[in-house]
Scaffold this active site. Structure first.
Site, PDB file in Angstrom:
ATOM      1  N   GLN A   6       1.097  -1.387   0.095  1.00 58.28           N
ATOM      2  CA  GLN A   6      -0.001   0.101   0.125  1.00 58.28           C
ATOM      3  C   GLN A   6       0.951   1.191   0.178  1.00 58.28           C
ATOM      4  OE1 GLN A   6      -2.765   0.356   3.395  1.00 58.28           O
ATOM      5  NE2 GLN A   6      -3.812   2.021   2.385  1.00 58.28           N
TER       6      GLN A   6
ATOM      7  N   HIS B 191      -8.495   2.077  -1.114  1.00 55.38           N
ATOM      8  CA  HIS B 191      -8.655   2.024  -2.547  1.00 55.38           C
ATOM      9  C   HIS B 191      -8.638   0.646  -3.306  1.00 55.38           C
ATOM     10  CE1 HIS B 191      -4.340   2.716  -2.123  1.00 55.38           C
ATOM     11  NE2 HIS B 191      -4.211   2.129  -3.484  1.00 55.38           N
ATOM     12  N   PHE B 192      -9.557   0.487  -4.171  1.00 55.61           N
ATOM     13  CA  PHE B 192      -9.548  -0.933  -4.792  1.00 55.61           C
ATOM     14  C   PHE B 192      -8.974  -0.730  -6.327  1.00 55.61           C
ATOM     15  CE2 PHE B 192     -12.207  -1.244  -1.098  1.00 55.61           C
ATOM     16  CZ  PHE B 192     -12.217  -2.479  -0.781  1.00 55.61           C
TER      17      PHE B 192
END
Length: 141
Positions: free
Chosen positions: A93, A99-100
């Protein structure tokens, strides 16, 4: 939570290529375009990771994911789609606003994207699996 690049994108301070937006979420093209159509879906209510995201926010993300995924499918007809969500530096990350990634996959990908998935079903017996499951389930609320 400190302001992130995604907060600035939501506010319009940084330009983006919007794919979808409603009151709760914003989807836009990932600047890296790992493959054609690579899109990010983020909640407008910031939280750094899955651990700190409330159920209501996740509900809105869950409702938006198939909307965006189906738009990508209709637009480019990929042969598959990865949906990836990373939590913490060790999990790669880099922006600490949940977030995707929706990454379309094409049969003849030459996109530099891949991951190694090694299974251990023969290394961990059923007794160990039962112990692992019990350890996790004791923390389910």
């Amino acid at each position: 939570m400190s302001e992130t690049i995604f907060s600035k994108i939501i506010k319009g301070d940084i330009p983006s290529f919007k794919i979808y937006e409603n009151e709760y979420v914003y989807a836009f093209l990932d600047i890296s375009q790992v493959s054609k159509g690579h899109t990010l879906l983020i909640p407008k209510k910031p939280s750094p990771n899955i651990y700190e995201t409330d159920a209501e926010t996740m509900k809105h993300i869950g409702e938006a994911l198939p909307i965006v995924a189906n738009a990508i499918k209709k637009a480019f007809n990929p042969d598959g789609l990865n949906i990836i969500q990373n939590n913490g530096e060790y999990a790669s990350q880099s922006v600490f606003h949940i977030h995707f990634h929706l990454i379309p996959r094409y049969e003849n990908d030459i996109d530099g994207f891949g991951y190694h998935w090694e299974t251990h079903e023969n290394d961990i017996d059923d007794t160990q699996k039962e112990s692992i499951a019990k350890t996790i389930t004791q923390y389910i609320k």
